[in-house]
Enzyme design. Structure first.
Site, PDB file in Angstrom:
ATOM      1  N   ASP A   1     -15.348  -7.236   6.234  1.00 35.32           N
ATOM      2  CA  ASP A   1     -14.517  -6.036   6.308  1.00 35.32           C
ATOM      3  C   ASP A   1     -14.163  -5.886   7.790  1.00 35.32           C
ATOM      4  O   ASP A   1     -14.996  -5.473   8.584  1.00 35.32           O
ATOM      5  CB  ASP A   1     -15.274  -4.808   5.801  1.00 35.32           C
ATOM      6  CG  ASP A   1     -14.426  -3.552   5.881  1.00 35.32           C
ATOM      7  OD1 ASP A   1     -13.231  -3.606   5.540  1.00 35.32           O
ATOM      8  OD2 ASP A   1     -14.958  -2.506   6.312  1.00 35.32           O
TER       9      ASP A   1
ATOM     10  N   GLU B   1     -11.044  -8.869   3.736  1.00 36.39           N
ATOM     11  CA  GLU B   1     -10.137  -7.827   3.280  1.00 36.39           C
ATOM     12  C   GLU B   1      -8.850  -7.875   4.089  1.00 36.39           C
ATOM     13  O   GLU B   1      -8.879  -8.002   5.317  1.00 36.39           O
ATOM     14  CB  GLU B   1     -10.799  -6.456   3.424  1.00 36.39           C
ATOM     15  CG  GLU B   1      -9.989  -5.338   2.823  1.00 36.39           C
ATOM     16  CD  GLU B   1     -10.733  -4.009   2.810  1.00 36.39           C
ATOM     17  OE1 GLU B   1     -10.083  -3.002   3.136  1.00 36.39           O
ATOM     18  OE2 GLU B   1     -11.925  -4.000   2.487  1.00 36.39           O
TER      19      GLU B   1
ATOM     20  N   ASP C   1     -18.869  -0.090   6.053  1.00 35.39           N
ATOM     21  CA  ASP C   1     -18.192  -1.369   6.318  1.00 35.39           C
ATOM     22  C   ASP C   1     -18.994  -2.541   5.753  1.00 35.39           C
ATOM     23  O   ASP C   1     -18.428  -3.545   5.318  1.00 35.39           O
ATOM     24  CB  ASP C   1     -17.980  -1.554   7.820  1.00 35.39           C
ATOM     25  CG  ASP C   1     -17.364  -0.336   8.459  1.00 35.39           C
ATOM     26  OD1 ASP C   1     -16.151  -0.322   8.666  1.00 35.39           O
ATOM     27  OD2 ASP C   1     -18.110   0.627   8.728  1.00 35.39           O
TER      28      ASP C   1
END
Length: 169
Positions: A7, A67, A140
């Site tokens: 992330d 991501e 996260d």
């Protein structure tokens, strides 16, 4: 298959490593790489790169699931996160890893079967799928584990689609 989920962020970059055997997941490790706001941006990016390279070397993942950048109305923040994301992709590419990118909607679909799932629902799914006692913190980190699980759930489907495309259909 060992999957590194990322992330991306420049203040906090979440990571999570999972093993997938059959349709079962087990967690190998997870955490966050943080940078101090007092650091100059080039130093923050270098710190992210160096630490991510150490994680890759330690866990030796087979594939990376990262991501995609979610459009932010604050363009300065979007650019800074994009730089951190680029550094993460560079670290993975320099390590010879296959890189797969997923939108937040795809990650939610891959975990909850619903692209508009709430953050708490995704965190609950991460906790449940990985058989953890609690939701990983910071957020996260849970998001990075979600990205890894998403790839595991989608990998078989992706390879079928790629074989189909290779046949020219």
């Amino acid at each position: 298959m060992r999957i590194l989920g990322i992330d991306p962020g420049y203040a906090i970059l979440g990571y999570g490593i999972v093993d997938m055997k059959g349709n079962r997941f087990s967690v190998c490790g997870y955490g966050a790489i943080t940078t101090d706001s007092s650091m100059e941006m080039p130093d923050r990016l270098k710190h992210l790169y160096t630490n991510l390279m150490d994680i890759i070397q330690e866990f030796e993942p087979d594939v990376v699931s990262i991501e995609e950048l979610f459009f932010n109305t604050n363009s300065k923040t979007a650019i800074l996160v994009g730089q951190a994301r680029g550094v993460a992709i560079l670290a993975c590419a320099n390590s010879g890893l296959e890189i797969r990118e997923y939108t937040p909607l795809e990650i939610k679909m891959g975990l909850a079967g619903y692209g508009r799932a709430e953050k708490k629902q995704i965190q609950f799914m991460v906790k449940t799928i990985l058989n953890l006692n609690e939701v990983p913190k910071p957020d996260d980190t849970a998001d990075a584990l979600a990205a890894a699980i998403c790839h595991g759930n989608c990998a078989g489907h992706l390879s079928k689609v790629e074989r189909y495309k290779a046949l020219g259909k």
